[in-house]
Motif scaffolding. Structure first.
Motif, PDB file in Angstrom:
ATOM      1  N   ARG A 147       0.829  -1.193   0.144  1.00 61.01           N
ATOM      2  CA  ARG A 147      -0.590  -0.258   0.023  1.00 61.01           C
ATOM      3  C   ARG A 147       0.714   0.672  -0.268  1.00 61.01           C
ATOM      4  O   ARG A 147       0.200   2.464  -0.746  1.00 61.01           O
ATOM      5  CB  ARG A 147      -0.870   0.295   1.207  1.00 61.01           C
ATOM      6  CG  ARG A 147      -2.179  -0.819   1.370  1.00 61.01           C
ATOM      7  CD  ARG A 147      -3.203  -0.632   1.846  1.00 61.01           C
ATOM      8  NE  ARG A 147      -4.390  -2.036   2.355  1.00 61.01           N
ATOM      9  CZ  ARG A 147      -5.393  -2.047   1.344  1.00 61.01           C
ATOM     10  NH1 ARG A 147      -5.467  -1.078   0.332  1.00 61.01           N
ATOM     11  NH2 ARG A 147      -6.333  -3.283   1.992  1.00 61.01           N
ATOM     12  N   ARG A 195       0.515   3.698  -2.776  1.00 61.87           N
ATOM     13  CA  ARG A 195      -0.448   5.237  -2.234  1.00 61.87           C
ATOM     14  C   ARG A 195       0.835   6.808  -3.232  1.00 61.87           C
ATOM     15  O   ARG A 195       1.103   7.568  -3.585  1.00 61.87           O
ATOM     16  CB  ARG A 195       0.270   5.407  -1.488  1.00 61.87           C
ATOM     17  CG  ARG A 195      -0.275   6.789  -0.700  1.00 61.87           C
ATOM     18  CD  ARG A 195      -1.814   7.159  -0.778  1.00 61.87           C
ATOM     19  NE  ARG A 195      -2.719   6.357  -0.585  1.00 61.87           N
ATOM     20  CZ  ARG A 195      -4.796   6.277  -0.805  1.00 61.87           C
ATOM     21  NH1 ARG A 195      -4.695   7.043  -1.549  1.00 61.87           N
ATOM     22  NH2 ARG A 195      -4.918   5.029  -0.775  1.00 61.87           N
ATOM     23  N   GLU A 239       0.931   7.059  -6.424  1.00 62.11           N
ATOM     24  CA  GLU A 239       0.121   7.549  -7.138  1.00 62.11           C
ATOM     25  C   GLU A 239       0.260   9.509  -6.291  1.00 62.11           C
ATOM     26  O   GLU A 239       0.147  10.160  -7.188  1.00 62.11           O
ATOM     27  CB  GLU A 239      -1.780   7.533  -5.869  1.00 62.11           C
ATOM     28  CG  GLU A 239      -1.607   6.515  -6.365  1.00 62.11           C
ATOM     29  CD  GLU A 239      -2.781   5.443  -5.638  1.00 62.11           C
ATOM     30  OE1 GLU A 239      -3.308   5.906  -4.536  1.00 62.11           O
ATOM     31  OE2 GLU A 239      -3.657   4.489  -5.663  1.00 62.11           O
ATOM     32  N   GLY A 242      -2.070   3.465   4.838  1.00 61.60           N
ATOM     33  CA  GLY A 242      -2.521   3.476   3.170  1.00 61.60           C
ATOM     34  C   GLY A 242      -3.411   3.589   2.158  1.00 61.60           C
ATOM     35  O   GLY A 242      -3.322   3.259   1.158  1.00 61.60           O
ATOM     36  N   GLU A 264      -5.381   8.568   2.420  1.00 60.89           N
ATOM     37  CA  GLU A 264      -4.987   8.482   3.263  1.00 60.89           C
ATOM     38  C   GLU A 264      -5.116  10.274   4.461  1.00 60.89           C
ATOM     39  O   GLU A 264      -4.778  10.607   4.805  1.00 60.89           O
ATOM     40  CB  GLU A 264      -4.119  10.000   2.078  1.00 60.89           C
ATOM     41  CG  GLU A 264      -3.170  10.243   0.804  1.00 60.89           C
ATOM     42  CD  GLU A 264      -3.299  10.445   0.481  1.00 60.89           C
ATOM     43  OE1 GLU A 264      -1.964  11.176   0.141  1.00 60.89           O
ATOM     44  OE2 GLU A 264      -3.306  11.399  -0.506  1.00 60.89           O
ATOM     45  N   SER A 311      -0.406  13.415  -1.404  1.00 59.62           N
ATOM     46  CA  SER A 311      -1.036  14.093  -2.439  1.00 59.62           C
ATOM     47  C   SER A 311      -1.217  15.552  -2.165  1.00 59.62           C
ATOM     48  O   SER A 311      -1.564  16.252  -1.396  1.00 59.62           O
ATOM     49  CB  SER A 311      -2.434  13.037  -3.070  1.00 59.62           C
ATOM     50  OG  SER A 311      -3.140  13.141  -2.251  1.00 59.62           O
TER      51      SER A 311
END
Length: 295
Positions: free
Chosen positions: A69, A73, A76, A140, A143, A278
């Motif tokens: 994960r 993540r 991403e 993860g 978020e 992110s």
């Protein structure tokens, strides 16, 4: 090993089998199985026990979930950062929320965020306890997380800041017990039939604490489905002890909402994973963080 293989592995974990994972990923089941087999060869161990159509994690598979994960993540985050150039024209934000807090304050938070960044998709995952929220953020799976607890959130595993406090209230049907009143003493719940949440939730802990004080009531229904609370109350099955977030919706349905005295509250906190977020998550956190930056 590549990230696509890890994404496929996690899809099988999250969906409970290869067929469901293949459907969600829009790939054929043989292609998915081949990718997972290749990952197993790279790692030198089996990740699943194949039992008929079922896929049961091995010990090695269990150990891979959290780092997988984290890797997915991180990719991403990198993709979102490059694609949006921090303008947030697109992207996705995964949020885990306990049911009552998904009513409020999450609805208001999402509305405010979408007004600023209409191109970002928000995906809300339903979890039932504060521990579930923390674990989803820590590993993860998401978020951000929204939870309610009787005390501050320990900050060793996640970052957290307090958003609000919500008191407990009693929802009764129109013309039912305590109708026409604004408050009710907790002692008056003795002898009543209550609709309660499952063990592990803040609502259930509060109700259990009343019984520990010697207030003898009957549990009419124990439910994980919060959407059933109001229909059950309106049907006359029992009275529901919920948090303040339900007041508006309950009153719109015709139910009456009374403050329970003495006031007892849950602390509603937003939590995020540690490390780089992110762009969408960073903006969501900034939008809701206290002005002084405190927890």
């Amino acid at each position: 090993m590549d990230v696509r293989q890890l994404e496929y592995f996690l899809a099988v974990v999250d969906r409970g089998g290869f067929n469901r994972a293949a459907s969600v990923l829009y790939v054929s089941q043989p292609s998915l199985s081949q990718a997972v087999r290749a990952l197993e060869r790279d790692l030198g161990t089996e990740l699943f026990h194949r039992i008929g159509r079922r896929a049961v994690l091995t010990e090695a598979g269990q150990a891979l979930i959290e780092p997988a994960r984290a890797a997915v993540r991180s990719l991403e985050v990198a993709r979102a950062s490059v694609a949006s150039v921090y303008e947030l024209k697109e992207g996705r934000l995964d949020v885990a929320s306990m049911p009552s807090q998904a009513v409020e304050p999450l609805t208001t938070l999402i509305r405010s965020f979408r007004q600023r960044h209409p191109g970002v998709t928000l995906a809300v995952k339903a979890v039932f306890t504060a521990r579930d929220v923390i674990d989803a953020v820590r590993t993860g799976a998401v978020e951000m997380g929204l939870l309610a607890s009787a005390s501050d959130v320990p900050d060793k595993e996640v970052r957290a800041h307090l958003l609000d406090e919500q008191r407990f209230v009693l929802v009764v049907p129109p013309g039912g017990p305590f109708g026409g009143r604004r408050t009710v003493r907790c002692e008056e719940l003795a002898g009543q039939r209550l609709i309660v949440g499952q063990p592990g939730t803040g609502m259930r802990a509060y109700v259990d604490s009343l019984r520990d004080q010697g207030i003898d009531f009957t549990v009419a229904v124990e439910t994980e489905h919060r959407v059933a609370l109001l229909p059950l109350v309106l049907a006359g099955v029992g009275l529901a002890v919920v948090t303040e977030s339900w007041r508006g919706i309950a009153q719109e349905t015709g139910a009456e909402v009374l403050d329970i005295e003495p006031a007892t509250t849950l602390r509603v906190s937003l939590v995020s994973r540690r490390g780089v977020l992110s762009p969408a998550a960073a903006e969501f956190w900034t939008m809701t963080a206290p002005a002084d930056g405190s927890r």
